[in-house]
Design an enzyme around this catalytic site. Structure first.
Site, PDB file in Angstrom:
ATOM      1  N   ASN A 217       7.931  34.126 -17.644  1.00 21.32           N
ATOM      2  CA  ASN A 217       7.674  35.002 -18.693  1.00 21.32           C
ATOM      3  C   ASN A 217       8.620  36.243 -18.863  1.00 21.32           C
ATOM      4  O   ASN A 217       8.754  36.766 -19.949  1.00 21.32           O
ATOM      5  CB  ASN A 217       6.340  35.540 -18.856  1.00 21.32           C
ATOM      6  CG  ASN A 217       5.799  36.217 -17.723  1.00 21.32           C
ATOM      7  OD1 ASN A 217       6.542  36.085 -16.709  1.00 21.32           O
ATOM      8  ND2 ASN A 217       4.954  37.053 -17.878  1.00 21.32           N
TER       9      ASN A 217
ATOM     10  N   GLU B  68       5.472  46.452  -5.878  1.00 20.39           N
ATOM     11  CA  GLU B  68       6.757  46.118  -6.331  1.00 20.39           C
ATOM     12  C   GLU B  68       7.279  47.372  -7.199  1.00 20.39           C
ATOM     13  O   GLU B  68       6.522  48.042  -7.487  1.00 20.39           O
ATOM     14  CB  GLU B  68       6.785  44.855  -7.248  1.00 20.39           C
ATOM     15  CG  GLU B  68       6.523  43.698  -6.399  1.00 20.39           C
ATOM     16  CD  GLU B  68       7.037  42.357  -7.220  1.00 20.39           C
ATOM     17  OE1 GLU B  68       8.282  41.974  -6.988  1.00 20.39           O
ATOM     18  OE2 GLU B  68       6.562  41.578  -8.160  1.00 20.39           O
TER      19      GLU B  68
ATOM     20  N   GLU C 206       2.385  38.684  -6.955  1.00 20.81           N
ATOM     21  CA  GLU C 206       2.010  39.251  -8.070  1.00 20.81           C
ATOM     22  C   GLU C 206       1.397  38.006  -8.957  1.00 20.81           C
ATOM     23  O   GLU C 206       2.300  37.109  -9.247  1.00 20.81           O
ATOM     24  CB  GLU C 206       3.107  39.871  -8.872  1.00 20.81           C
ATOM     25  CG  GLU C 206       3.552  41.337  -8.065  1.00 20.81           C
ATOM     26  CD  GLU C 206       2.275  42.198  -7.858  1.00 20.81           C
ATOM     27  OE1 GLU C 206       1.400  42.149  -8.776  1.00 20.81           O
ATOM     28  OE2 GLU C 206       2.528  43.272  -6.926  1.00 20.81           O
TER      29      GLU C 206
ATOM     30  N   CYS D  65       1.688  39.444 -18.036  1.00 24.26           N
ATOM     31  CA  CYS D  65       0.535  39.431 -17.075  1.00 24.26           C
ATOM     32  C   CYS D  65      -0.362  40.660 -17.448  1.00 24.26           C
ATOM     33  O   CYS D  65      -1.620  40.757 -16.679  1.00 24.26           O
ATOM     34  CB  CYS D  65       0.968  39.428 -15.577  1.00 24.26           C
ATOM     35  SG  CYS D  65       2.275  40.732 -15.490  1.00 24.26           S
TER      36      CYS D  65
END
Ligand code: NAD
Length: 475
Positions: free
Chosen positions: A147, A456, A244, A278
């Protein structure tokens, strides 16, 4: 065929991945190598061989290469954005925005390479000093989803290289083009052979091969199912791991919210980028007094969204990225209706002048927290409205999920905003903003089953990409 990059050499493979354009199935973006387990083993071996010299380069050398790569990404954002829009299906402005983000990330970590610091302190013992320093972890494997085809590879690769690690990147099968372009840019920016390797192909084939080849750390973004199985495999092998994964992000609309602002946040968070973020707001939790006006206005705005070819200037929402994802979305729409939710607008497969995976954004109301619509990540343009009796009820509904990536609140009350910031069980909280849309210089990540391991991005990225050494220096 676009080749894999292994030990500084572009290598073809026996089989190829065909990269299709989800806006126009008659447009083939290109043929890309589909690597074998042997390719992966050689890539990891090349990264291992390149590590000693790369880890001893000066911060200036690493910074200069990252800065050069960032400059080229930014200079070519139009071309790279067009490639990204063609392979993933987000609209051209969204795609150019993502490419710009990738360039900015490389520039940011060009600076961070120069800011890798330690600490010197006195020991509790006389005549002894303690030096705490950071060192790279070693060979880092990166596995990325479809994505964000360039931003996610960028936000993993840039810190890995900045802090002296060597890299093997395995991008998603669906979108190898942007990762290939990134590899080409890094190679020409002056990285020594083996420091950055690209192995495109099947995750089921290359993922296990990557772990077995002996990487030191794995940074993964993707689905919960894949992430959890990788975490187990890493634990057995002693590989440092960062995951993640998905989200089922709530946007709470308090009774005192500005209606137009709340609707704008919901529209953007739920449907932009075709809902394939997400951090998308897939649960809209709306307090009683504003509920009906909110649903009416959001339905009007949703119906006015223009769904079309990613490269067409009038498009606001591109196609769904793949046939499988479209089938998944449509089955959730049917399932939602079967569960008793009220489909207020959309949800159907749309025809356009080109053959593509177009879907009308789906807005559901009268949803209950136990419905699959409200529990499972759909990863498409499908939003579920839940009615809340009060702010406290809304907060409880917001936290009633195994996920914990992002959570949003629309309100005019500072007290509610503060309360929500402190009590939302999520890694990221947005007030009067869509849940999706984050900065690159601050930490990114979630709680509960959304994430695992250090954050991150931003300065926090150093936690994953370095390991700490404590040295005791006697006199
Ligand atoms: P996915 O898990 O199917 O694939 C992700 C990557 O893992 C791909 O490169 C794939 O090839 C690889 N893979 C698949 N099987 C593997 C295996 N057995 N071993 C090793 N690698 C394997 O996910 P996807 O469909 O590409 O991405 C969508 C998911 O990603 C959604 O759940 C979404 O929420 C999540 N996502 C999370 C974030 C975040 O930062 N939290 C960001 C973007 C996407």
């Amino acid at each position: 065929m676009h080749s894999n990059l292994i030990d500084g050499i572009w290598r073809n493979s026996q089989t190829a991945l065909r990269n299709d354009n989800p806006s126009d199935l008659d447009d083939v973006v290109g043929e890309y190598a589909s690597g074998s387990p042997d390719d992966m083993r050689e890539a990891v071996a090349a990264a291992r061989a390149a590590f000693p010299a790369w880890s001893r380069t000066t911060p200036q050398q690493r910074s200069d290469i990252l800065d050069t790569a960032g400059s080229e990404i930014l200079a070519r954002r139009q071309v790279l954005g067009t490639l990204l829009a063609r392979e993933e299906g987000k609209t051209l402005p969204e795609a150019i925005g993502e490419v710009t983000r990738a360039g900015q990330i490389f520039k940011f970590f060009a600076g961070e390479a120069l800011r890798m610091q330690g600490e010197l302190m006195d020991s509790v013992r006389p005549g002894v000093e303690v030096l705490v320093s950071r060192e790279p972890v070693g060979v880092v494997g990166l596995i990325t989803p479809w994505n964000f085809p360039i931003a996610i590879p960028a936000w993993k690769t840039a810190p890995a290289l900045a802090f002296g690690n060597t890299v093997v990147l395995k991008p998603a099968e669906l979108v190898p083009g942007s990762a290939w372009a990134l590899a080409d840019i890094l190679q020409r920016a002056g990285l020594p052979a083996g420091v950055f390797n690209l192995v495109m192909g099947s995750g089921h084939v290359l993922g296990p091969a990557m772990l077995d080849a002996g990487i030191d750390a794995l940074s993964f973004t993707g689905s919960q199912r894949t992430g959890q199985s990788l975490a187990k495999a890493c634990a057995v092998r002693g590989i440092k791991v960062q995951l993640e994964m998905g989200g089922k992000n709530p946007l709470v609309v308090a009774d005192d919210a500005d209606l137009e602002q709340a609707v704008e946040c919901a529209l953007n968070g739920a449907f932009y980028a075709t809902g394939q973020r997400c951090t998308a707001s897939s649960r809209l939790i709306v307090c009683n007094r504003i509920h009906d006006a909110f649903v009416t206005r959001l339905a009007e705005r949703t119906a006015a969204l223009r769904v079309g070819h990613a490269l067409a200037v009038e498009s606001q929402i591109g196609p769904v990225a793949s046939e499988a994802q479209l089938a998944n979305n449509l089955s959730h729409v049917a399932g939602g209706q079967a569960e008793g939710a009220r489909l207020v607008y959309g949800g159907e497969h749309l025809k356009r002048t080109t053959r593509g995976y177009y879907q009308a954004p789906a807005l559901f109301a009268d949803c209950t927290p136990d419905m699959r619509l409200c529990r499972e990540e759909i990863f498409g343009p499908v939003a579920a409205v839940l009615r809340a009796e009060s702010y406290e009820h809304a907060l409880a509904l917001a936290n009633d999920t195994p996920y914990g990536l992002a959570a949003g609140l629309c309100t005019r009350s500072l007290a509610l905003a503060t309360h929500f910031r402190r009590h939302a069980e999520a890694g990221m909280v947005m007030v009067n903003l869509p849940t999706a849309g984050v900065d690159y210089h601050v930490p990114f990540g979630g709680r509960k089953t959304s994430s695992h391991g250090p954050r991150e991005q931003g300065r926090y990225a150093i936690e994953f990409y370095t390991t700490v050494k404590t040295a005791y220096l006697g006199s």
